[in-house]
Write a protein that holds these residues in place. Structure first.
Motif, PDB file in Angstrom:
ATOM      1  N   ILE A  33      -6.136   4.713   8.318  1.00  0.00           N
ATOM      2  CA  ILE A  33      -5.076   4.189   7.451  1.00  0.00           C
ATOM      3  C   ILE A  33      -4.859   2.706   7.718  1.00  0.00           C
ATOM      4  O   ILE A  33      -4.708   1.908   6.792  1.00  0.00           O
ATOM      5  N   LYS A  74       3.749   9.039   5.952  1.00  0.00           N
ATOM      6  CA  LYS A  74       4.821   8.443   5.137  1.00  0.00           C
ATOM      7  C   LYS A  74       5.464   7.260   5.867  1.00  0.00           C
ATOM      8  O   LYS A  74       5.691   6.199   5.272  1.00  0.00           O
ATOM      9  N   ASP A  87      -3.685   1.503  -3.012  1.00  0.00           N
ATOM     10  CA  ASP A  87      -3.016   2.738  -2.641  1.00  0.00           C
ATOM     11  C   ASP A  87      -4.059   3.759  -2.188  1.00  0.00           C
ATOM     12  O   ASP A  87      -5.268   3.589  -2.426  1.00  0.00           O
ATOM     13  N   PHE A 105       4.019  -0.613   6.730  1.00  0.00           N
ATOM     14  CA  PHE A 105       3.074  -1.556   6.105  1.00  0.00           C
ATOM     15  C   PHE A 105       3.779  -2.360   5.016  1.00  0.00           C
ATOM     16  O   PHE A 105       3.610  -3.592   4.927  1.00  0.00           O
ATOM     17  N   ARG A 106       4.563  -1.691   4.199  1.00  0.00           N
ATOM     18  CA  ARG A 106       5.252  -2.376   3.098  1.00  0.00           C
ATOM     19  C   ARG A 106       6.307  -3.352   3.612  1.00  0.00           C
ATOM     20  O   ARG A 106       6.506  -4.436   3.056  1.00  0.00           O
ATOM     21  N   CYS A 129       3.267   4.077   6.075  1.00  0.00           N
ATOM     22  CA  CYS A 129       3.225   3.305   4.833  1.00  0.00           C
ATOM     23  C   CYS A 129       4.486   2.477   4.650  1.00  0.00           C
ATOM     24  O   CYS A 129       4.431   1.352   4.150  1.00  0.00           O
ATOM     25  N   LYS A 130       5.620   3.015   5.060  1.00  0.00           N
ATOM     26  CA  LYS A 130       6.865   2.248   4.993  1.00  0.00           C
ATOM     27  C   LYS A 130       6.764   0.986   5.839  1.00  0.00           C
ATOM     28  O   LYS A 130       7.186  -0.101   5.430  1.00  0.00           O
ATOM     29  N   ASN A 181      -5.557  -0.352   5.089  1.00  0.00           N
ATOM     30  CA  ASN A 181      -4.555  -1.364   4.767  1.00  0.00           C
ATOM     31  C   ASN A 181      -5.133  -2.774   4.917  1.00  0.00           C
ATOM     32  O   ASN A 181      -4.907  -3.647   4.076  1.00  0.00           O
ATOM     33  N   THR A 200      -5.976   3.419  -6.810  1.00  0.00           N
ATOM     34  CA  THR A 200      -5.823   4.357  -5.697  1.00  0.00           C
ATOM     35  C   THR A 200      -7.202   4.768  -5.205  1.00  0.00           C
ATOM     36  O   THR A 200      -8.063   5.159  -5.995  1.00  0.00           O
ATOM     37  N   MET A 236       0.851  -1.194   0.000  1.00  0.00           N
ATOM     38  CA  MET A 236       0.000   0.000   0.000  1.00  0.00           C
ATOM     39  C   MET A 236       0.884   1.240   0.000  1.00  0.00           C
ATOM     40  O   MET A 236       1.734   1.397   0.872  1.00  0.00           O
ATOM     41  N   ASN A 237       0.684   2.099  -0.977  1.00  0.00           N
ATOM     42  CA  ASN A 237       1.474   3.316  -1.108  1.00  0.00           C
ATOM     43  C   ASN A 237       0.622   4.551  -0.866  1.00  0.00           C
ATOM     44  O   ASN A 237      -0.573   4.576  -1.194  1.00  0.00           O
ATOM     45  N   PHE A 238       1.239   5.565  -0.303  1.00  0.00           N
ATOM     46  CA  PHE A 238       0.602   6.860  -0.131  1.00  0.00           C
ATOM     47  C   PHE A 238       0.819   7.681  -1.396  1.00  0.00           C
ATOM     48  O   PHE A 238       1.947   7.921  -1.812  1.00  0.00           O
TER      49      PHE A 238
END
Length: 263
Positions: free
Chosen positions: A221, A253, A233, A259-260, A256-257, A225, A210, A1-3
């Motif tokens: 958030i 930010k 996204d 989560f990835r 999200c890091k 996810n 997105t 998942m990206n912001f």
């Protein structure tokens, strides 16, 4: 998942609005935030932080007296982050190249394709020929009515008769590289995400998608996810501190890091 960051421009200014309040008549909208900074200032932040794939959205009709001022702001943003931003709002085969040449990575289109309440396949084919599938994002922003999500056009003011369903995604995914979906019923209201819509997108999409609408807390958030299975996204508008909200851009930010990393 990206912001995916966003830059919405209305009446020549970077704004956050309540999406369902937008009206072409009088260029009206209920405003959550009006920035004193230019669109290029925000684009420079996103470029600095290495956040590609954000959306620059022109919210004025081409006949609006504010359109040229809004367009100038969009072009400034594209110049500040060449290749890092997508652009939407009144895009068609005749003007798409101008925005791509100005630095847009993709063009985002709704109304040209969903004209007169339904999909115009001739328009879609013309658009694909003009810009190529790989540089086209289809905006499937929708509103829930009578138990169905319907695609909305003309800056979210008009219902189409086209439902957002599996058949539609299968029909369109070969003609574009991504989908953008605003949940119009919750957009700009800060009341939480449309979980049902996010789950549908997670289960049915086969190309990047997105989601936008309603994110107003870190819990939102996390829920996005989970509901999106890490595959959807997202963007945040009014709730982000860059736009006068309470959510820290820096914390979003970092979230999200994490989560990835946990995928």
């Amino acid at each position: 998942m990206n912001f995916r960051p966003c830059i919405d421009i209305h009446n020549g200014a970077v704004k956050q609005i309540v999406g369902s309040s937008l009206k072409d008549t009088g260029d009206e909208a209920r405003e959550n935030f009006v920035s004193l900074q230019g669109a290029n200032d925000y684009a420079s932040i996103f470029r600095r932080d290495g956040l590609p794939g954000g959306h620059v959205i022109l919210l004025n009709h081409r006949d609006s007296p504010y359109f040229e001022a809004t367009k100038r702001q969009a072009l400034l943003a594209l110049d500040a982050y060449p290749g890092g931003l997508q652009v939407g709002g009144g895009i068609n085969p005749d003007n798409a190249e101008e925005f791509l040449d100005a630095g847009a990575s993709h063009v985002i289109v709704t109304s040209y394709v969903f004209s007169d309440g339904k999909i115009n396949f001739d328009h879609l084919d013309r658009l694909v020929r003009a810009v190529g599938r790989d540089r086209l994002v289809l905006d499937l922003s929708c509103s829930f009515r009578d138990g169905v999500y319907y695609i909305m056009t003309d800056r979210w003011q008009k219902y189409t008769d086209t439902p957002l369903d599996t058949a539609l995604l299968r029909t369109l995914e070969s003609s574009c590289s991504e989908f953008l979906v605003h949940a119009i019923d919750v957009e700009g209201k800060g009341q939480g995400i449309d979980v049902k819509l996010v789950r549908f997108l997670a289960s049915e999409h086969t190309i990047p998608v997105t989601y936008a609408g309603g994110v107003h807390s870190y819990a939102d958030i996390d829920l996005l996810n989970k509901a999106g299975e890490g595959r959807v996204d997202f963007t945040i508008g009014s709730a982000l501190d860059l736009y006068g909200g309470s959510l820290s851009y820096e914390k979003v930010k970092e979230a999200c890091k994490k989560f990835r990393q946990n995928v």
